[in-house]
Enzyme design. Structure first.
Site, mmCIF file in Angstrom:
data_model
loop_
_atom_site.group_PDB
_atom_site.id
_atom_site.type_symbol
_atom_site.label_atom_id
_atom_site.label_comp_id
_atom_site.label_asym_id
_atom_site.label_seq_id
_atom_site.Cartn_x
_atom_site.Cartn_y
_atom_site.Cartn_z
ATOM 1 N N TYR A 153 0.791 -1.155 -0.074
ATOM 2 C CA TYR A 153 0.144 -0.033 -0.094
ATOM 3 C C TYR A 153 0.834 1.294 0.015
ATOM 4 C CZ TYR A 153 -2.644 3.818 1.979
ATOM 5 O OH TYR A 153 -3.199 5.026 2.356
ATOM 6 N N ALA A 154 1.827 1.346 0.820
ATOM 7 C CA ALA A 154 2.553 2.660 0.997
ATOM 8 C C ALA A 154 3.602 2.762 -0.193
ATOM 9 C CB ALA A 154 3.413 2.235 2.131
#
Length: 344
Positions: A153-154
């Protein structure tokens, strides 16, 4: 009337941003995929309220569906694009990483291409405090190194930042990336900590407290976040001229009209204090299940919001206790009525 295209308007943040823009007199076209990542009825309710406004229209579609996205943007011809849609959630990225590539990378590229094609005045895109990853130099500042992301996600959000810089440089496209810090408030997502804690406590279920409570978050109330976005909308970055120095502490690119801005409360709150405040607000003690740190999670986040204040004169400041009380009032109104009806 200026025209603002907003992705993710059925989502938590997108709904509030669209609501504010409509109140300020803008024409808004929303775009949302209505995925089943969480309760679709909640998304439909948000969109339903926005659709009551005469200056709001919406298209349902996935960001990866370039034909539907392009048709919506081309038909609306926006002056500004605020891109908030995407696959959210740190923990879900461990289960379904491909959805993050499809939505956050491919989908964001499609939005950027449309912004380039329409030469919008300002492209604004959501990033996250998660991009700071393994960095432990706090409070996090936009000029800090952010190259060690801990989840896919990051990583996709950091990819969005890099993609945004490239397009800003290549096409002179004014682009602002804002990094959010643990946003909470009414109409919040069911996968967020505050929602899960309140729901479980009222239902008599235990709550999972990661890292045995030794975690810290910069909790940012939704109205503060929206105010930050609204004010940043009016200050698109300008490419520095040859020989012009970027001010100290400013993330403005020396080679592009591109900037990264933190939007956070600048107040590091201990998770156990957050849980205590929820208990005080509900008048009910939590059944606490202390567990180890979740894979990919970080023990602390804390924003340096000096750049936001320098650019806009604004500093988020809602105390987390006040924000929790406002969320609980909404939750009890929206959910407890149905819960009581079901029990009767």
């Amino acid at each position: 009337m200026k025209r603002i295209f907003v992705t993710g308007t059925a989502g938590f943040i997108g709904y509030h941003v669209a609501q504010r823009l409509l109140a300020d007199g803008f024409a808004v076209h929303g775009f949302d995929g209505m995925t089943d990542y969480y309760d679709v009825a909640l998304k439909q309710r948000r969109h339903g309220m926005l659709l009551q406004h005469p200056s709001f229209a919406a298209t349902e579609g996935m960001l990866e569906d370039i034909a539907t996205l392009d048709a919506a943007i081309d038909g609306f011809a926006p002056d500004i694009i605020i891109h908030l849609a995407g696959q959210a959630g740190v923990r879900y990225s461990l289960e379904n990483p491909r959805s993050y590539i499809d939505s956050n990378v491919v989908g964001t590229f499609n939005v950027m291409e449309a912004a380039r094609r329409h030469a919008v005045e300002h492209l604004m895109m959501a990033s996250t405090s998660s991009v700071y990853g393994a960095n432990t130099d706090m409070p996090f500042a936009e000029i800090h190194k952010a190259d060690e992301q801990l989840t896919i996600y990051a990583a996709t959000k950091k990819a969005n930042e890099s993609m945004g810089h490239a397009y800003a440089h290549l096409w002179n496209l004014p682009t602002t990336m804002f990094r959010f810090f643990t946003v909470y408030g009414p109409w919040g997502r069911p996968d967020l900590a505050l929602f899960k804690f309140v729901d479980a406590i009222l239902d008599g279920r235990p709550i999972d407290i990661y890292n045995h409570g030794e975690m810290f978050r910069d909790f940012t109330y939704i109205d503060d976040l929206v105010q930050g976005i609204r004010l940043l909308m009016d200050v698109p970055p300008v490419r520095p001229t040859d020989g012009e120095e970027v001010p100290e502490g400013d993330s403005l690119s020396p080679v592009a009209p591109y900037r990264v801005v933190n939007i956070g409360n600048s107040d590091k709150v201990r998770l156990l204090d957050f849980v205590d405040a929820i208990e005080d607000c509900l008048g009910v003690p939590a059944k606490r299940n202390y567990i180890d740190m979740q894979k990919g999670d970080v023990p602390a986040t804390w924003a340096n919001a000096d750049l936001l204040r320098r650019l806009t004169g604004y500093q988020p400041q809602t105390d987390f206790r006040d924000g929790i009380a406002r969320f609980v009032a909404w939750f009890e109104d929206y959910y407890q009525k149905g819960r009581k009806a079901g029990a009767s």
